[in-house]
Design a protein around this motif. Structure first.
Motif, PDB file in Angstrom:
ATOM      1  N   ARG A 250       0.852  -1.194   0.000  1.00  0.00           N
ATOM      2  CA  ARG A 250       0.000   0.000   0.000  1.00  0.00           C
ATOM      3  C   ARG A 250       0.891   1.248   0.000  1.00  0.00           C
ATOM      4  O   ARG A 250       1.895   1.298   0.721  1.00  0.00           O
ATOM      5  CB  ARG A 250      -0.899  -0.011   1.238  1.00  0.00           C
ATOM      6  CG  ARG A 250      -1.923   1.127   1.299  1.00  0.00           C
ATOM      7  CD  ARG A 250      -2.775   0.973   2.557  1.00  0.00           C
ATOM      8  NE  ARG A 250      -3.821   1.978   2.631  1.00  0.00           N
ATOM      9  CZ  ARG A 250      -4.140   2.651   3.735  1.00  0.00           C
ATOM     10  NH1 ARG A 250      -3.494   2.416   4.865  1.00  0.00           N
ATOM     11  NH2 ARG A 250      -5.107   3.537   3.719  1.00  0.00           N
TER      12      ARG A 250
ATOM     13  N   TYR B 171      -1.322  -4.416  -5.081  1.00  0.00           N
ATOM     14  CA  TYR B 171      -0.797  -3.078  -4.796  1.00  0.00           C
ATOM     15  C   TYR B 171      -1.926  -2.060  -4.722  1.00  0.00           C
ATOM     16  O   TYR B 171      -2.621  -1.812  -5.713  1.00  0.00           O
ATOM     17  CB  TYR B 171       0.208  -2.671  -5.879  1.00  0.00           C
ATOM     18  CG  TYR B 171       0.882  -1.350  -5.630  1.00  0.00           C
ATOM     19  CD1 TYR B 171       1.555  -1.103  -4.435  1.00  0.00           C
ATOM     20  CD2 TYR B 171       0.880  -0.350  -6.596  1.00  0.00           C
ATOM     21  CE1 TYR B 171       2.199   0.105  -4.210  1.00  0.00           C
ATOM     22  CE2 TYR B 171       1.523   0.867  -6.385  1.00  0.00           C
ATOM     23  CZ  TYR B 171       2.177   1.086  -5.185  1.00  0.00           C
ATOM     24  OH  TYR B 171       2.806   2.275  -4.965  1.00  0.00           O
ATOM     25  N   ILE B 172      -2.095  -1.485  -3.548  1.00  0.00           N
ATOM     26  CA  ILE B 172      -3.079  -0.430  -3.333  1.00  0.00           C
ATOM     27  C   ILE B 172      -2.342   0.912  -3.377  1.00  0.00           C
ATOM     28  O   ILE B 172      -1.651   1.277  -2.425  1.00  0.00           O
ATOM     29  CB  ILE B 172      -3.796  -0.578  -1.979  1.00  0.00           C
ATOM     30  CG1 ILE B 172      -4.498  -1.924  -1.873  1.00  0.00           C
ATOM     31  CG2 ILE B 172      -4.799   0.557  -1.778  1.00  0.00           C
ATOM     32  CD1 ILE B 172      -5.109  -2.185  -0.501  1.00  0.00           C
ATOM     33  N   GLN B 173      -2.467   1.624  -4.477  1.00  0.00           N
ATOM     34  CA  GLN B 173      -1.925   2.981  -4.524  1.00  0.00           C
ATOM     35  C   GLN B 173      -3.046   3.933  -4.128  1.00  0.00           C
ATOM     36  O   GLN B 173      -3.974   4.170  -4.891  1.00  0.00           O
ATOM     37  CB  GLN B 173      -1.397   3.349  -5.914  1.00  0.00           C
ATOM     38  CG  GLN B 173      -0.793   4.749  -5.941  1.00  0.00           C
ATOM     39  CD  GLN B 173      -0.253   5.151  -7.296  1.00  0.00           C
ATOM     40  OE1 GLN B 173       0.056   4.296  -8.121  1.00  0.00           O
ATOM     41  NE2 GLN B 173      -0.137   6.452  -7.521  1.00  0.00           N
ATOM     42  N   GLU B 174      -2.943   4.460  -2.929  1.00  0.00           N
ATOM     43  CA  GLU B 174      -3.985   5.355  -2.417  1.00  0.00           C
ATOM     44  C   GLU B 174      -3.823   6.785  -2.948  1.00  0.00           C
ATOM     45  O   GLU B 174      -4.803   7.502  -3.112  1.00  0.00           O
ATOM     46  CB  GLU B 174      -3.938   5.395  -0.884  1.00  0.00           C
ATOM     47  CG  GLU B 174      -4.194   4.062  -0.201  1.00  0.00           C
ATOM     48  CD  GLU B 174      -5.657   3.703  -0.109  1.00  0.00           C
ATOM     49  OE1 GLU B 174      -6.465   4.218  -0.895  1.00  0.00           O
ATOM     50  OE2 GLU B 174      -5.991   2.888   0.767  1.00  0.00           O
TER      51      GLU B 174
ATOM     52  N   GLN C  75      -8.052   9.683  -0.880  1.00  0.00           N
ATOM     53  CA  GLN C  75      -7.506   8.362  -1.163  1.00  0.00           C
ATOM     54  C   GLN C  75      -8.252   7.736  -2.336  1.00  0.00           C
ATOM     55  O   GLN C  75      -9.446   7.939  -2.515  1.00  0.00           O
ATOM     56  CB  GLN C  75      -7.619   7.459   0.074  1.00  0.00           C
ATOM     57  CG  GLN C  75      -6.702   7.881   1.213  1.00  0.00           C
ATOM     58  CD  GLN C  75      -6.677   6.858   2.346  1.00  0.00           C
ATOM     59  OE1 GLN C  75      -7.511   5.967   2.411  1.00  0.00           O
ATOM     60  NE2 GLN C  75      -5.716   7.000   3.245  1.00  0.00           N
TER      61      GLN C  75
ATOM     62  N   HIS D 272      -8.763   4.355  -2.926  1.00  0.00           N
ATOM     63  CA  HIS D 272      -9.547   3.171  -2.540  1.00  0.00           C
ATOM     64  C   HIS D 272      -9.812   2.264  -3.740  1.00  0.00           C
ATOM     65  O   HIS D 272     -10.963   1.890  -4.015  1.00  0.00           O
ATOM     66  CB  HIS D 272     -10.882   3.578  -1.920  1.00  0.00           C
ATOM     67  CG  HIS D 272     -10.793   4.480  -0.737  1.00  0.00           C
ATOM     68  ND1 HIS D 272     -10.002   4.196   0.355  1.00  0.00           N
ATOM     69  CD2 HIS D 272     -11.403   5.665  -0.474  1.00  0.00           C
ATOM     70  CE1 HIS D 272     -10.132   5.167   1.246  1.00  0.00           C
ATOM     71  NE2 HIS D 272     -10.968   6.068   0.769  1.00  0.00           N
TER      72      HIS D 272
ATOM     73  N   LYS E  20      -7.020   1.614   7.544  1.00  0.00           N
ATOM     74  CA  LYS E  20      -7.254   0.254   7.040  1.00  0.00           C
ATOM     75  C   LYS E  20      -6.447  -0.773   7.826  1.00  0.00           C
ATOM     76  O   LYS E  20      -6.005  -1.793   7.296  1.00  0.00           O
ATOM     77  CB  LYS E  20      -6.932   0.194   5.544  1.00  0.00           C
ATOM     78  CG  LYS E  20      -7.879   1.050   4.705  1.00  0.00           C
ATOM     79  CD  LYS E  20      -7.598   0.968   3.220  1.00  0.00           C
ATOM     80  CE  LYS E  20      -8.595   1.828   2.447  1.00  0.00           C
ATOM     81  NZ  LYS E  20      -8.355   1.822   0.975  1.00  0.00           N
TER      82      LYS E  20
ATOM     83  N   TYR F 299      -6.683  -4.638   7.701  1.00  0.00           N
ATOM     84  CA  TYR F 299      -5.994  -5.407   6.666  1.00  0.00           C
ATOM     85  C   TYR F 299      -4.745  -6.093   7.205  1.00  0.00           C
ATOM     86  O   TYR F 299      -4.252  -7.054   6.595  1.00  0.00           O
ATOM     87  CB  TYR F 299      -5.554  -4.497   5.509  1.00  0.00           C
ATOM     88  CG  TYR F 299      -6.638  -3.896   4.662  1.00  0.00           C
ATOM     89  CD1 TYR F 299      -7.987  -3.968   5.004  1.00  0.00           C
ATOM     90  CD2 TYR F 299      -6.311  -3.207   3.496  1.00  0.00           C
ATOM     91  CE1 TYR F 299      -8.965  -3.392   4.213  1.00  0.00           C
ATOM     92  CE2 TYR F 299      -7.278  -2.622   2.690  1.00  0.00           C
ATOM     93  CZ  TYR F 299      -8.607  -2.715   3.058  1.00  0.00           C
ATOM     94  OH  TYR F 299      -9.567  -2.129   2.261  1.00  0.00           O
TER      95      TYR F 299
END
Length: 618
Positions: free
Chosen positions: A163, A246-249, A274, A276, A602, A605
């Motif tokens: 993230r 991969y969470i690119q916020e 963000q 999301h 988050k 998670y």
């Protein structure tokens, strides 16, 4: 009168005609028929089958057993556990799976056990294999909305979750913008459990994501929407990993090339919100937007801790274990090499069989007289949550039913062993930790620790005496660390045999990390789960299930006690409940950038559930 009679006859005919037109809904397809559609499943048409087959073991009837009043419970089994070189151990695992299925059926679950033959090979693609399993679970839940959870028995792929967030910090009076792709959980079961989220789009088989830290002039305000921000590079690097989600916020784009630290840099901040990218439209409407699992995922996986020493071989031809499998002293002419470890499938089967024995005993009510209470322990001089406060947190799982709690404050390693020897159905551990150890103070003497451990120690101390180098079984290498060695020693010596079964909430950092945040390996690699802290505690220290974090952080699962209580004492439901609780908490939603909420909104998670999601506190 004739008119009334005619009307009655007409009404009767209409009712009969209407009844004839009623069509009963077709029954859903069987679980097995849904599973069969995924045999030979190639998710991305690259010639690799993510799912080789889902098959019924020979003990499963054609139709799933159970009424389903408690929901549907799926058990997926790693075929290795039924195919070792020992027919006796294979039969034992088979017997335990039958017993476990029958326990679930007695508790009202519609239950199906399937042998899950998944991809194992040279390509590092755990995430892709897991996505294929997720597609199966999604179809299964469409047909069976009562699906509550899945238990993975054996070694299954893990989802590695990265993230990146926009973080504003102030260090020594200087303000910075930081964009860091951080591995927040290498065992992120939310990816498998959230069946409607956008996880597939986030999968990167080969990941190269930029880390940037830039100093920003102190008089310059940021971040704002549609802002061009200029400053000086402090750090810039490429974060390379394989097989990740991969969470690119952040909505930040670097606008100019840079030559390393000290270079001027300009970024464009499209928005300070963000992204999301994993969330559904419904998830985004929560007071704190966060993914929510539709099912519970738990794992019974002893592969990484099923290790035996096989070397070095001493001058007399002896190995570290004698003919009975007991640690023995070794003698060398030269300084000896380190102990060599090898995976042992027969030991893995033995550990899993022991777990299911414990699970069944708990379900049928075999408990110590003082077992139904909470117990908590705090590492000495750690500055962490006190044992008393931890017990208060745990007691919310049954606010009026527990017997008086036991608190171990300011503990050393001998205190930890004695803590394990006192019955408690629910335990909290407050200690600085990592993937391998939970830290406690060193013992007053090694002899005291060895007495508490109750027999031969599964560690060797190197010394020189009588003209020879020697490796001698000793607790000396432990210091104050509770680890695989301590757990294996207690388990082999049966030192906790009569204490009773227990559930754990471990508050230490990185306890559930399978590879020390260093090795970039798939789930079937020897190093994956090697002497893992979480699994050592659960399997060797009478565990039934354990909640542990796959990240360095400061939190405990939100809503833990409330969700256990709400779901009839089922410990595993607390994992799912932490997502619901955090999603409903508007105070976690990032507001002013730079506060801890950028990372913690988050935090659910970060947590994983090891063990069995269905079992109750009593």
């Amino acid at each position: 009168m004739k008119g009334m009679l005619f009307a009655a006859v007409c009404a009767l005919m209409a009712d009969s005609l209407g009844a004839a037109l009623i069509v009963k809904p077709a029954p859903p397809p069987t679980i097995q028929s849904i599973a069969t559609r995924f045999n030979g499943y190639d998710l991305n048409a690259d010639g690799i089958h993510e799912i080789n087959s889902f098959t019924l073991p020979d003990f499963e009837p054609a139709a799933a057993l159970g009424t389903g009043t408690a929901g549907t419970a799926l058990v997926l089994v790693d075929p290795r556990l039924l195919n070792s070189s020992s027919p006796g151990m294979n039969a034992a695992i088979r017997s335990h799976l039958i017993n476990h299925r029958d326990d679930l059926v007695r508790e009202g679950y519609r239950t199906r056990v399937l042998i899950a033959d998944l991809y194992r090979g040279a390509v590092h693609q755990d995430g892709r294999t897991l996505m294929a399993v997720r597609r199966f679970l999604r179809e299964l839940r469409l047909a069976y909305p009562s699906l509550k959870g899945v238990t993975l028995v054996g070694s299954f792929p893990d989802a590695t979750l990265f993230r990146r967030v926009l973080a504003k910090t102030v260090e020594n009076g200087q303000q910075y913008l930081t964009l860091h792709p951080e591995r927040i959980n290498p065992r992120a079961d939310i990816v498998l459990a959230d069946l409607d989220g956008g996880w597939e789009e986030l999968y990167q088989p080969i990941a190269n994501n930029e880390h940037l830290k830039m100093s920003v002039p102190n008089g310059l305000g940021f971040p704002y929407n549609n802002q061009f921000l200029s400053g000086t590079v402090t750090e810039i690097s490429n974060v390379h990993w394989e097989d990740i989600f991969y969470i690119q916020e952040d909505y930040v784009e670097r606008m100019v090339a840079v030559n390393g630290p000290g270079s001027p840099v300009t970024v464009y901040i499209a928005s300070n919100a963000q992204r999301h990218p994993e969330l559904t439209a419904a998830d985004r409407t929560q007071p704190n937007p966060i993914a929510r699992p539709e099912i519970i995922v738990s794992r019974i996986d002893a592969k990484g801790i099923a290790l035996n020493p096989t070397g070095p071989i001493d001058r007399l031809g002896r190995s570290p274990l004698d003919s009975t499998g007991t640690p023995q002293s070794l003698e060398f002419d030269l300084p000896p090499a380190a102990i060599e470890w090898s995976h042992d499938i027969l030991l893995e089967q033995r550990i899993v069989a022991d777990y299911f024995d414990r699970n069944h005993q708990h379900r049928i009510g075999v408990q110590h007289a003082w077992q139904y209470r909470t117990g908590a322990i705090q590492q000495r001089d750690s500055g962490l949550m006190s044992a008393t406060a931890f017990n208060q947190y745990l007691r919310l799982a049954d606010s009026s039913g527990f017997q008086p709690s036991r608190s171990w404050e300011q503990a050393d390693i001998v205190d930890y062993v004695n803590f394990l020897k006192e019955p408690a159905v629910l335990r909290g551990i407050s200690a600085h930790s990592n993937a391998y150890i939970s830290q406690f103070a060193s013992p007053l003497s090694v002899a005291t620790l060895e007495t508490a451990l109750g027999g031969d120690v599964w560690a060797w101390q190197s010394t020189f005496s009588g003209g020879f180098w020697r490796l001698t079984p000793s607790a000396q290498p432990l210091g104050g660390n509770a680890d695989w060695t301590l757990g294996r020693t207690l388990w082999e010596n049966r030192s906790l045999m009569y204490v009773g079964q227990t559930f754990y909430v471990h508050g230490g950092c990185g306890v559930n990390v399978p590879d020390d945040n260093w090795h970039n390996v798939s789930h079937d690699d020897f190093l994956h789960g090697f002497k893992n802290n979480a699994d050592s505690v659960m399997f060797f220290e009478n565990g039934l299930a354990l909640l542990a974090r796959g990240k360095t952080f400061y939190d405990l699962p939100s809503g833990f006690g409330e969700y256990v209580l709400l779901n009839g004492g089922r410990f595993g439901f607390s994992w799912r409940g932490s997502f619901e609780t955090d999603g409903a908490n508007a105070a976690l939603k990032p507001g002013t950038n730079g506060d801890a909420r950028v990372w913690s909104n988050k935090k659910a998670y970060f947590w994983g559930l090891r063990g069995d999601w269905t079992v109750r506190l009593r």
